[in-house]
Design an enzyme around this catalytic site. Sequence first.
Site, PDB file in Angstrom:
ATOM      1  CG  ASP A  67      -4.905  -1.018  15.056  1.00 47.09           C
ATOM      2  OD1 ASP A  67      -4.305   0.065  14.892  1.00 47.09           O
ATOM      3  OD2 ASP A  67      -6.082  -1.095  15.449  1.00 47.09           O
TER       4      ASP A  67
ATOM      5  CG  HIS B  61       5.721 -14.571  29.830  1.00 49.18           C
ATOM      6  ND1 HIS B  61       6.652 -14.003  30.673  1.00 49.18           N
ATOM      7  CD2 HIS B  61       5.465 -13.638  28.879  1.00 49.18           C
ATOM      8  CE1 HIS B  61       6.972 -12.795  30.252  1.00 49.18           C
ATOM      9  NE2 HIS B  61       6.252 -12.542  29.165  1.00 49.18           N
TER      10      HIS B  61
ATOM     11  CB  SER C 295       4.286 -10.118  28.480  1.00 52.45           C
ATOM     12  OG  SER C 295       5.247 -10.456  27.521  1.00 52.45           O
TER      13      SER C 295
END
Length: 334
Positions: A279, A156, A294
Amino acid sequence: MRRFLSLTAFLLTLTLLPVQAQEKTVILGGDTIAITVNYEGVYVSGMYDFEVKGETLSAAKEGTVQVGDRIIESNGRAVTSLEELFANLKTLQKERNQVPVTVIRNGQREAASLFVCYLESEKVFKTGLYVKDKIKGVGTMTFYDPSTKTFAALGHEIAEEGQSHPADVTMGQIFEATVVSVRRSTSGNPGEKICQSESLVPIGTVSKNTIYGLYGKVQTLPSAAQSVPVASREEVTVGPAEIYTVIQGTTPKRYTIQITEVRKQNGQAVKGIQFQVTDPALLNQTGGIIQGMSGSPILQNGKLIGAVTHMVTSQPDNGYGIYIDWMLEEAQSE
């Protein structure tokens, strides 16, 4: 006629020989990076009031520069950094000055006035502006393309807080970073990676900041290169997958997730993959997705399918990812 038919049959036999399609491969990222990108000019990030001889003054009232402006000229002189802006202001001698400046506002050049107050007793200038010429942050590398030495990270844009569009930056650098600790995410409160970067030598240069990630070039590829094939968005399915990221130190690890939704996209777009972290170790350490993740690669069936881009603030164990197709398109146009 017989000779023609015989020749045709022979040619068809040649074209029917099995041909192995070459699969696109990249070097897997997952490593944490420190990022510094530069504005072209000086960005106005905020304003404040100040007092002079008992009078309260402010940039908003005394001048026409606005938050979000990027100052590129001051008094007819180019401004490419804070140092250049301050050097221009040091030539002023009056207690109160209206300095003509050129700003970039909403993508357009505009004339504006910058109010500058010189305090002789303190030998300082006050503008009532918070300004900067760089953005610094932390993110995760998604992949390196060995054929072009191009890198792709974040998935992004880098943007100013409160802004929905990419920051208007020119270039920058990336550095190796170490995760020293993490702050866990809780509902309504995103956590983050706490990192440090002591290296003064960049591992790559940033040249493009888009809503689909950060892109640039590296001088050398990672020494511990791990090649991985990439999957098209049509190959991505609901079901088990993994994210590859660093939670402590510098070594990425794989953590299990469950892809819960795969969105059909016919053109570049974000949030194509929705997933839930399953997890136990990752949930225990981070609470789910945290800032700094990210760009973390998403893998399914041994292939790179996308990158982590967003978290669901109210449910930090849920997140979104971008298809690797769109990041590859951006990298190839680099």
